[in-house]
Design an enzyme around this catalytic site. Sequence first.
Site, PDB file in Angstrom:
ATOM      1  N   CYS A 171      41.753  44.324  43.491  1.00  0.00           N
ATOM      2  CA  CYS A 171      42.684  44.322  44.632  1.00  0.00           C
ATOM      3  C   CYS A 171      42.794  45.689  45.303  1.00  0.00           C
ATOM      4  O   CYS A 171      42.696  45.806  46.517  1.00  0.00           O
ATOM      5  CB  CYS A 171      44.047  43.791  44.219  1.00  0.00           C
ATOM      6  SG  CYS A 171      44.921  44.792  42.997  1.00  0.00           S
TER       7      CYS A 171
ATOM      8  N   HIS B 209      43.398  39.370  49.762  1.00  0.00           N
ATOM      9  CA  HIS B 209      43.468  40.123  48.509  1.00  0.00           C
ATOM     10  C   HIS B 209      42.330  39.704  47.593  1.00  0.00           C
ATOM     11  O   HIS B 209      41.777  38.606  47.723  1.00  0.00           O
ATOM     12  CB  HIS B 209      44.823  39.919  47.824  1.00  0.00           C
ATOM     13  CG  HIS B 209      45.116  38.505  47.454  1.00  0.00           C
ATOM     14  ND1 HIS B 209      45.265  38.083  46.155  1.00  0.00           N
ATOM     15  CD2 HIS B 209      45.282  37.390  48.219  1.00  0.00           C
ATOM     16  CE1 HIS B 209      45.522  36.790  46.129  1.00  0.00           C
ATOM     17  NE2 HIS B 209      45.549  36.339  47.373  1.00  0.00           N
TER      18      HIS B 209
ATOM     19  N   HIS C  21      49.517  44.329  41.773  1.00  0.00           N
ATOM     20  CA  HIS C  21      48.600  43.680  42.706  1.00  0.00           C
ATOM     21  C   HIS C  21      48.948  44.119  44.121  1.00  0.00           C
ATOM     22  O   HIS C  21      50.115  44.401  44.432  1.00  0.00           O
ATOM     23  CB  HIS C  21      48.720  42.157  42.572  1.00  0.00           C
ATOM     24  CG  HIS C  21      47.660  41.405  43.310  1.00  0.00           C
ATOM     25  ND1 HIS C  21      46.322  41.506  43.012  1.00  0.00           N
ATOM     26  CD2 HIS C  21      47.745  40.533  44.351  1.00  0.00           C
ATOM     27  CE1 HIS C  21      45.628  40.734  43.824  1.00  0.00           C
ATOM     28  NE2 HIS C  21      46.465  40.126  44.648  1.00  0.00           N
TER      29      HIS C  21
END
Length: 191
Positions: free
Chosen positions: A87, A149, A137
Amino acid sequence: MIALLTHRQLVATTALLTGVVMLTSAGTPQPLRPQVVRTAPSAHRHAADVFQRHQLALRDTIVRLAQAQVGTPYVLGGTTPRHGFDCSGLVRWVFSQVHLTPPRTARQQARIGAPIRRESLRPGDLLAFGERDSVTHIGIYVGDGRYVHASSVAGKVIISPLDRPPSSLIRPLAGARRVLITAGLERRSGS
């Protein structure tokens, strides 16, 4: 250099030069009058408009670059389209393509820029996910309630809706950050 002189220094320098000119001139002494150069308000508006268009173009480019990576494999520690992304590697790579280099980890990236509320999201903003101060994240908001993402669950870069059903595999939104300066842009661009 005269351009670097303060107002007080400029007045003193002008007075000194006036005296020198008056002493050395052959005719009737004529004092020098300082001229103040003012920038027209229209020049400031033009510069602001150019800057705003540049910021909008950067925002659009970031969104296009992020969306172009959809389908790229998820690889823990990955930082390139060729070898895959995690990510934060995706975020770093996308922003580096427009000559902005955020830190490497999601936790560090979640601290750059200015914090914004969810209802103020604009394409190109960063979305951080996790619990309180434990960001695990990160993604890039692309508009219409969606973000790009690198998902370890999906195994690739995907576009997800911001409003997803709760799941033990999905971390909650911990915050959003605006990296690009966009004050006043929404008013002009309608976005």
